[in-house]
Design a protein around this motif. Structure first.
Motif, short mmCIF file in Angstrom:
data_model
loop_
_atom_site.label_atom_id
_atom_site.label_comp_id
_atom_site.label_asym_id
_atom_site.label_seq_id
_atom_site.Cartn_x
_atom_site.Cartn_y
_atom_site.Cartn_z
N GLN A 191 9.79 -1.77 0.93
CA GLN A 191 8.95 -2.86 1.39
C GLN A 191 7.89 -2.33 2.37
O GLN A 191 8.23 -1.70 3.38
CB GLN A 191 9.79 -3.94 2.09
N ILE A 192 6.61 -2.58 2.06
CA ILE A 192 5.54 -2.17 2.95
C ILE A 192 4.59 -3.35 3.16
O ILE A 192 4.59 -4.30 2.37
CB ILE A 192 4.75 -0.97 2.40
N SER A 193 3.80 -3.28 4.19
CA SER A 193 2.82 -4.33 4.46
C SER A 193 1.49 -3.94 3.81
O SER A 193 1.28 -2.80 3.40
CB SER A 193 2.62 -4.50 5.97
N GLU A 194 0.59 -4.91 3.73
CA GLU A 194 -0.74 -4.62 3.18
C GLU A 194 -1.47 -3.60 4.03
O GLU A 194 -2.17 -2.73 3.51
CB GLU A 194 -1.55 -5.92 3.07
N THR A 195 -1.30 -3.69 5.35
CA THR A 195 -1.94 -2.73 6.25
C THR A 195 -1.39 -1.33 6.01
O THR A 195 -2.15 -0.35 6.02
CB THR A 195 -1.72 -3.14 7.72
N GLN A 196 -0.08 -1.21 5.82
CA GLN A 196 0.52 0.11 5.57
C GLN A 196 0.03 0.69 4.24
O GLN A 196 -0.22 1.89 4.13
CB GLN A 196 2.04 -0.01 5.56
N LEU A 197 -0.11 -0.17 3.23
CA LEU A 197 -0.61 0.29 1.94
C LEU A 197 -2.05 0.77 2.08
O LEU A 197 -2.42 1.82 1.55
CB LEU A 197 -0.52 -0.84 0.91
N GLU A 198 -2.86 0.00 2.79
CA GLU A 198 -4.25 0.37 3.01
C GLU A 198 -4.35 1.70 3.75
O GLU A 198 -5.14 2.58 3.39
CB GLU A 198 -4.94 -0.73 3.81
N THR A 199 -3.53 1.86 4.79
CA THR A 199 -3.53 3.11 5.56
C THR A 199 -3.12 4.28 4.69
O THR A 199 -3.72 5.37 4.75
CB THR A 199 -2.59 2.99 6.77
N ALA A 200 -2.10 4.08 3.87
CA ALA A 200 -1.62 5.16 3.00
C ALA A 200 -2.71 5.58 2.01
O ALA A 200 -2.90 6.77 1.75
CB ALA A 200 -0.37 4.71 2.25
N LEU A 201 -3.43 4.62 1.46
CA LEU A 201 -4.51 4.95 0.52
C LEU A 201 -5.62 5.73 1.21
O LEU A 201 -6.17 6.68 0.64
CB LEU A 201 -5.07 3.67 -0.13
N ASN A 203 -5.25 7.61 3.81
CA ASN A 203 -4.72 8.93 4.15
C ASN A 203 -4.64 9.84 2.93
O ASN A 203 -4.49 11.05 3.07
CB ASN A 203 -3.33 8.80 4.78
N HIS A 204 -4.71 9.24 1.75
CA HIS A 204 -4.70 10.01 0.49
C HIS A 204 -5.99 9.70 -0.26
O HIS A 204 -5.97 9.35 -1.45
CB HIS A 204 -3.49 9.64 -0.37
N LEU A 205 -7.10 9.83 0.43
CA LEU A 205 -8.39 9.39 -0.12
C LEU A 205 -8.79 10.17 -1.37
O LEU A 205 -9.34 9.59 -2.31
CB LEU A 205 -9.48 9.49 0.94
N GLN A 206 -8.52 11.48 -1.40
CA GLN A 206 -8.95 12.28 -2.55
C GLN A 206 -8.27 11.82 -3.85
O GLN A 206 -8.96 11.55 -4.84
CB GLN A 206 -8.70 13.76 -2.30
N PRO A 207 -6.92 11.69 -3.89
CA PRO A 207 -6.31 11.19 -5.13
C PRO A 207 -6.65 9.72 -5.41
O PRO A 207 -6.71 9.31 -6.56
CB PRO A 207 -4.80 11.39 -4.90
N LYS A 214 -15.02 8.13 -11.53
CA LYS A 214 -16.23 8.84 -11.14
C LYS A 214 -17.23 7.92 -10.44
O LYS A 214 -17.40 6.77 -10.83
CB LYS A 214 -16.89 9.43 -12.40
N GLY A 215 -17.89 8.45 -9.41
CA GLY A 215 -19.02 7.77 -8.81
C GLY A 215 -18.76 7.02 -7.53
O GLY A 215 -19.69 6.49 -6.92
N PHE A 216 -17.49 6.96 -7.07
CA PHE A 216 -17.17 6.19 -5.87
C PHE A 216 -17.41 7.01 -4.60
O PHE A 216 -16.99 8.16 -4.50
CB PHE A 216 -15.71 5.74 -5.89
N ASP A 235 -10.84 -5.20 3.08
CA ASP A 235 -9.89 -4.08 3.22
C ASP A 235 -10.58 -2.74 3.05
O ASP A 235 -10.49 -1.86 3.90
CB ASP A 235 -8.75 -4.23 2.21
N LEU A 236 -11.25 -2.55 1.89
CA LEU A 236 -11.88 -1.27 1.59
C LEU A 236 -13.25 -1.50 0.96
O LEU A 236 -13.40 -2.36 0.09
CB LEU A 236 -11.02 -0.45 0.62
#
Length: 346
Positions: A191-201, A203-207, A214-216, A235-236
């Motif tokens: 179980q994770i929160s939306e904020t934790q999911l956003e932070t995790a993404l 923190n793993h920006l390259q993957p 392409k293009g982002f 969010d993003l």
């Protein structure tokens, strides 16, 4: 006398630029020759096998013996497994469809593991277009990118996808279903929160960018919007350099509600009027959720002119068999619809 002058610094830059350019060209030339060499070795093997039944009867022992003799003569590089790959290489890319030299041999080793020619062709085109490294190619194969994209295509679109890769001509071309965030290594039951999911993404920006496609270009997170002294946060936020537009992403852990769609539509209106500059196209909004009620989304987006999409994501790699069945079902629906149109026309 000091050499730390502007002219001297310019000289350093010129020499460095020439050196790096020469290195890149040398590596490209080596890769070109290596691909050509392995392709011709594969051709020799296939032609030897095809010149008569007695030679074909050598079977498995041929490559084993050849590997031993060539290793004694030339050293490393002629293992039985390498010879098998070279033979497969020629069979997969005959004279009429010679391989591109924009990919390395390691890329082709990964591509040759795919039995389906259409799927192999897609990953080859995407690897060239998006300049995937070998690990990135492996990741997209494991995430079943081809099947995820192909399930939304008709037969003509599927053929184009296989031959040309993913075209980015309109906002819907960006979409994938589902998006796969397995690189976060979050257990499905966790179980994770939306904020934790956003932070995790983030923190793993390259993957994450690799999964988006392409293009982002990343603009920011928790992007603040102020309307009549009320503050809202997207969010993003990304900018897509090919489609020339902002892409807004909201993350939802549960099922998307109609008010979430209304809120995203407000964000799109704000960006269109307040953030866009000359030359920008209308923004795109993507709401990512674990679950999606298709009927509710259809009604909640009724008559909307904005480019707003609700897509699913999951935290684990998709099941290939399930995606394959979904693709086959989609193609079958296309065939049935075509038959009905023909009957109606008659």
């Amino acid at each position: 006398m000091t050499l730390q002058t502007n002219a001297y610094q310019t000289l350093i830059q010129q020499v460095s630029k020439t050196w790096l350019s020469g290195q890149a060209q040398a590596l490209q030339a080596v890769n070109y020759q290596l691909i050509e060499t392995y392709w011709h070795i594969g051709r020799h093997l296939v032609e030897f096998e095809q010149k008569g039944k007695p030679r074909a009867e050598y079977g498995q022992s041929l490559l084993k013996q050849l590997a031993q003799d060539l290793t004694l003569r030339h050293g490393k590089g002629f293992s039985r497994s390498n010879l098998i790959r070279m033979r497969q290489f020629y069979l997969a890319y005959p004279i009429s469809a010679k391989p591109s030299h924009q990919l390395s041999w390691s890329h082709y080793v990964e591509l040759l593991k795919l039995d389906d020619p259409q799927e192999r062709s897609f990953y080859q085109q995407q690897a060239i277009a998006e300049k995937w490294s070998v690990p990135e190619l492996k990741r997209q194969k494991n995430a079943q990118l081809f099947l995820r994209l192909a399930a939304s295509k008709d037969k003509a679109g599927l053929l184009a996808l296989a031959q040309q890769g993913q075209a980015l001509n309109q906002p819907s071309d960006l979409l994938r279903e589902p998006y796969i965030f397995e690189f976060l290594k979050i257990p499905e039951a966790h179980q994770i929160s939306e904020t934790q999911l956003e932070t995790a993404l983030c923190n793993h920006l390259q993957p994450f960018l690799l999964e988006l496609g392409k293009g982002f270009t990343f603009v920011g997170r928790q992007y603040c919007i102020t309307l009549n002294n009320s503050h809202y946060k997207v969010d993003l936020v990304f900018y897509h350099r090919i489609l020339r537009c902002f892409v807004l992403i909201d993350l939802k852990l549960g099922e998307v509600q109609h008010q979430d769609i209304g809120q995203m539509n407000m964000y799109l209106g704000y960006f269109a009027n307040e953030e866009n500059v000359e030359g920008d196209n209308p923004p795109i909004g993507i709401i990512l959720s674990r679950q999606k009620d298709e009927l509710m989304v259809e009604y909640a987006t009724y008559a909307m002119d904005s480019q707003l999409f609700v897509q699913k994501y999951q935290l684990y790699l998709p099941d290939r068999d399930s995606l394959q069945r979904e693709l086959e079902r989609a193609i079958e629906e296309v065939e049935v619809n075509q038959e009905r149109k023909q009957e109606h026309g008659q």
